[in-house]
Design a protein around this motif. Structure first.
Motif, short mmCIF file in Angstrom:
data_model
loop_
_atom_site.label_atom_id
_atom_site.label_comp_id
_atom_site.label_asym_id
_atom_site.label_seq_id
_atom_site.Cartn_x
_atom_site.Cartn_y
_atom_site.Cartn_z
N ALA A 76 0.81 -1.21 0.00
CA ALA A 76 0.00 0.00 0.00
C ALA A 76 0.84 1.26 0.00
N ASP A 77 2.06 1.24 0.60
CA ASP A 77 2.86 2.46 0.70
C ASP A 77 3.73 2.68 -0.53
N GLU A 78 3.62 1.76 -1.55
CA GLU A 78 4.40 1.95 -2.76
C GLU A 78 3.46 2.24 -3.93
N PRO A 79 3.85 3.15 -4.79
CA PRO A 79 3.00 3.42 -5.95
C PRO A 79 3.00 2.22 -6.87
N PRO A 80 1.87 1.92 -7.48
CA PRO A 80 1.80 0.75 -8.36
C PRO A 80 2.66 0.96 -9.59
N ALA A 81 3.23 -0.16 -10.07
CA ALA A 81 4.03 -0.11 -11.29
C ALA A 81 3.09 -0.29 -12.46
N VAL A 82 2.68 0.79 -13.03
CA VAL A 82 1.67 0.78 -14.09
C VAL A 82 2.32 1.23 -15.39
N ASP A 83 2.09 0.44 -16.43
CA ASP A 83 2.58 0.79 -17.76
C ASP A 83 1.57 1.75 -18.40
N GLU A 84 1.94 3.04 -18.45
CA GLU A 84 1.03 4.06 -18.96
C GLU A 84 1.35 4.45 -20.40
N SER A 85 2.19 3.67 -21.05
CA SER A 85 2.61 4.06 -22.40
C SER A 85 1.44 4.05 -23.38
N MET A 133 7.00 -1.11 -30.39
CA MET A 133 6.00 -2.16 -30.58
C MET A 133 4.59 -1.62 -30.30
N TRP A 134 4.48 -0.84 -29.22
CA TRP A 134 3.18 -0.25 -28.91
C TRP A 134 2.73 0.70 -30.02
N PRO A 161 7.68 -10.34 -24.02
CA PRO A 161 6.84 -9.15 -24.17
C PRO A 161 5.80 -9.11 -23.06
N PRO A 162 5.26 -7.94 -22.77
CA PRO A 162 4.21 -7.84 -21.74
C PRO A 162 2.99 -8.69 -22.13
N ALA A 163 2.43 -9.35 -21.14
CA ALA A 163 1.23 -10.17 -21.40
C ALA A 163 0.10 -9.33 -21.97
N LEU A 165 0.29 -6.83 -24.02
CA LEU A 165 0.49 -6.63 -25.46
C LEU A 165 0.10 -7.89 -26.24
N LEU A 166 0.51 -9.07 -25.72
CA LEU A 166 0.18 -10.32 -26.40
C LEU A 166 -1.33 -10.57 -26.44
N GLU A 167 -2.00 -10.28 -25.34
CA GLU A 167 -3.45 -10.48 -25.30
C GLU A 167 -4.15 -9.56 -26.29
N ARG A 168 -3.69 -8.32 -26.32
CA ARG A 168 -4.28 -7.38 -27.27
C ARG A 168 -4.06 -7.85 -28.71
N LEU A 169 -2.87 -8.33 -28.99
CA LEU A 169 -2.56 -8.80 -30.33
C LEU A 169 -3.45 -9.98 -30.74
N ASP A 170 -3.60 -10.95 -29.81
CA ASP A 170 -4.41 -12.12 -30.12
C ASP A 170 -5.83 -11.73 -30.53
N VAL A 171 -6.43 -10.87 -29.73
CA VAL A 171 -7.81 -10.48 -30.00
C VAL A 171 -7.91 -9.62 -31.25
N ALA A 172 -6.97 -8.68 -31.41
CA ALA A 172 -6.99 -7.82 -32.59
C ALA A 172 -6.82 -8.63 -33.87
N GLU A 173 -5.93 -9.61 -33.84
CA GLU A 173 -5.72 -10.44 -35.03
C GLU A 173 -6.94 -11.32 -35.31
#
Length: 717
Positions: A76-85, A133-134, A161-163, A165-173
């Motif tokens: 809770a005392d650490e900021p989350p590691a969020v990929d905001e790219s 890649m993004w 690669p980030p999961a 990104l792979l999930e997005r690719l699978d669905v988009a394809e």
């Protein structure tokens, strides 16, 4: 551009986040409600295995959404590691829909995360290659993303690669494959991709749902197409999408199914019913469906709506819809009314042809010829109808006094079309007017065009006999020996009629025998062929687009021409059907040729062209049952035609031939009785009428009265 759905979190963001549910509890609840019921319900339409997979996917994703992963949650005392790219990319492209979806997705994953006030200020990912890649992904260059991932994994052992990104690719394809297959009309592929990617079957992917529904409809799985459209109407709230869904369903599904879908109509934001704006077009579509299918009973409210459109908008096309609808159901008076309305608005080939058919039916061929003359060359169907009108016009008894202009144009069309039926009628017309030389020319012309046309040969024989050409008459008798009894018996004296007796055929042709029974019309009604005689399952071919429009059947492949022929028969347009069946006779498949020959025979019988029907029946081998059926129908029609022409002995010959192959129907017994009566054979007529009257037949009882009336005058007969 729609946000490409990913896994459970991506689905949540797209379905719920765009609607403005920012609170994570609402998000999880909304996602759980949707995926626990709607998505598995729809995915089940693909089959048991895929339905099970969809249900398992939905249950797993609901559980994940309702219980966010704890093991990976930061202290809770650490900021989350969020990929905001991804946020920065969507913001830089101005894609607010994807931006909002991504924010909602990240909130679902990281409840303590706060989105940046300015996504454009989000620093670039320090991983430049991943950043690239993004970028490729955001531009829809999925194959290049795959290559970039593979190249980096080759260069950097252990890099993954980030999961996300792979999930997005699978669905988009998967979406891209489905859309491409849909555009190419590869419907089985569309269904398979949809079954394997149930996360695409959501309200955020209405276009995908439409394509899946279209694929089901195109592969004759109307029930599953109905489920897909119904899913949208039950679960999705976008007004434009709901309206388009109903429009697409109406174009793809049967009338009854569309009525069910209409029951899910809702009030829209303006307070009116959401489908009201397309109600007129729906009514037109339903009436058109009723035109294509005589068995379909269209709700009167749709007919009334189209009738109001004729009054308020004055479009000829609406009146035409009503005209063909009524013609299809043999409501000839109503059909004539609407075709006249259509012609008043805009004279056209379709309106004139429909009106001509209605006029021919009510025995007004003179007006039919006039109406259709200017449109006679609009299509093969129109020309066939015109020639039918001319043949009927010339066959009227007593003959109609036609102007020289009308006779000239009919003669010209007959010669150009080489139409033996009208040429033959010209012969009889000329004989009636006392012009035997002209009659002989027309009979000879008809016989030259159709050498097996017995009525034309008979016309040649009796006209030569009349002109004193004994040798010529004898030559015709020689050529037709064994094929026509009436030609063989030409010149034999008829028993002379005495005062008060019923006139014989030489004195009067098809004249009334009494005021009470001017002619046995009941026989004509009862022996008329039904809409489809002896139809086998193979012959019933559904038409996706129907056959209301006119077109040249020569442009169709044989199988399509066969289907059009049966459709036209169902619409009671036999002469057009005969042309379509002629094209189908070119098929290489014997079954198609057999059906085509059978159909053409029925078409000519329906049109009253018995000689052509007999010829058509020989164009391809038929089953024994069909041969018997066609022989019976042809003999019955020939018997009626002979009676109408005053050839009563010939009537009896045909009836005797018919009795050899089938039991004599009561209506034909009545015809036999009247033939005996016309030949002054009262005892035989009375015996036949008594036998038929014993079955309760009213026409037979009337025949007995006619016999008794005549016997009062001639008691010794």
């Amino acid at each position: 551009m729609k946000f490409p759905v990913i896994a459970f979190a991506g689905v949540t963001a797209t379905v719920i986040g765009i609607a403005g549910l920012a609170d994570s509890d609402q998000l999880r609840k909304g996602f759980g409600d949707l995926m626990a019921s709607a998505a598995p319900e729809l995915a089940a339409t693909f089959g048991n295995d895929s339905g099970k997979a969809a249900r398992e996917t939905g249950s797993r994703e609901v559980a994940q959404a309702q219980t966010p992963p704890q093991a990976d949650a930061p202290p809770a005392d650490e900021p989350p590691a969020v990929d905001e790219s991804a946020l920065r990319y969507f913001a830089s492209q101005g894609d607010t829909t994807r931006l909002q979806a991504e924010i909602s997705r990240l909130r679902a994953l990281y409840p303590n995360w706060t989105p940046p006030q300015d996504p454009l200020a989000v620093p670039r990912n320090k991983d430049v290659q991943l950043e690239s890649m993004w970028q490729l992904y955001s531009e829809g260059r999925y194959a290049e993303v795959r290559r970039a991932i593979a190249d980096r994994q080759t260069r950097e052992a252990g890099w993954q690669p980030p999961a996300d990104l792979l999930e997005r690719l699978d669905v988009a394809e998967a979406r891209a494959r489905l859309i491409n297959a849909s555009d190419l009309k590869q419907y089985e592929t569309v269904i398979q991709v949809g079954a394997n990617t149930p996360v695409l079957l959501t309200c955020s992917e209405v276009d995908v749902l439409w394509r899946v529904a279209e694929a089901f409809a195109a592969t004759k799985r109307d029930g599953r197409a109905r489920d897909a459209y119904l899913y949208i109407l039950k679960n999705c709230n976008g007004e434009p999408e709901r309206l388009a869904t109903l429009q697409k369903a109406a174009a793809a599904l049967p009338y009854a199914v569309v009525q069910e879908l209409l029951s899910y109509e809702r009030p829209n934001t303006s307070g009116t019913l959401e489908f009201e704006s397309i109600r007129d077009d729906l009514a037109r579509r339903f009436v058109a469906e009723g035109e294509d299918d005589a068995a379909l009973t269209v709700d009167p409210k749709y007919l009334q709506r189209v009738e109001r459109l004729v009054e308020t908008q004055g479009m000829a096309s609406d009146a035409l819809l009503l005209g063909w609808y009524q013609l299809r159901r043999k409501n000839m008076s109503a059909a004539e009314q609407w075709f006249r309305r259509a012609r008043d608005k805009q004279d056209s080939a379709s309106a004139s042809q429909g009106l001509a058919l209605a006029l021919i039916d009510r025995k007004a061929p003179e007006e039919a010829e006039k109406v259709l003359y200017s449109w006679r060359d609009a299509s093969a169907d129109a020309h066939a109808t015109y020639m039918a009108a001319t043949a009927n016009l010339l066959a009227i008894e007593p003959p109609v006094a036609l102007s020289g202009e009308v006779l000239q144009r009919i003669a010209q069309e007959t010669m150009e079309a080489r139409d033996p039926a009208t040429a033959q009628q010209f012969g009889w017309y000329a004989r009636t007017l006392g012009q035997p030389q002209t009659a002989l020319q027309w009979f000879s012309t008809a016989l030259r065009w159709k050498p097996d046309d017995e009525p034309s040969a008979y016309g040649v024989a009796i006209t030569r006999h009349q002109l004193g050409d004994t040798a010529g008459a004898a030559e015709i008798q020689r050529l037709w020996a064994g094929r026509s009894e009436r030609i063989a018996r030409l010149g034999e004296p008829e028993k002379p009629a005495e005062a008060g007796q019923v006139p014989g055929p030489a004195a009067q042709r098809a004249q009334p025998i009494s005021p009470e029974n001017r002619r046995p019309d009941v026989v004509r009604r009862q022996t008329g062929l039904p809409a489809r005689v002896g139809t086998s399952p193979r012959q019933i071919v559904r038409r996706p687009l129907g056959c209301r429009e006119t077109l040249d059947p020569n442009r169709l492949p044989p199988q399509a021409a066969l289907a059009r022929g049966w459709c036209l028969m169902d619409m009671n347009r036999p002469l057009e059907a005969a042309g379509a069946f002629e094209v189908a006779l070119r098929a290489s498949a014997s079954a198609v040729r057999e059906d085509a020959a059978y159909g053409q025979s029925l078409a000519y019988l329906r049109a009253g062209l018995t000689g052509k029907a007999a010829v058509a029946a020989t164009k391809s081998p038929q089953s024994r049952a069909r041969v018997a059926e066609l022989q019976g129908a042809i003999l019955a029609d020939r018997a009626i035609a002979a009676f109408d022409a005053g050839r009563y002995r010939e009537t009896l010959i045909f009836l005797d031939q018919l009795r050899r192959i089938s039991n004599e129907r009561t209506d034909l017994m009545v015809l036999r009785g009247y033939a005996y009566l016309r030949l002054n054979r009262f005892s035989e007529a009375k015996r036949i009428f008594e036998a038929a009257a014993a079955t309760g037949n009213r026409d037979a009882r009337r025949g007995l009265a006619d016999v008794n009336r005549e016997q009062e005058v001639w008691p010794n007969k």
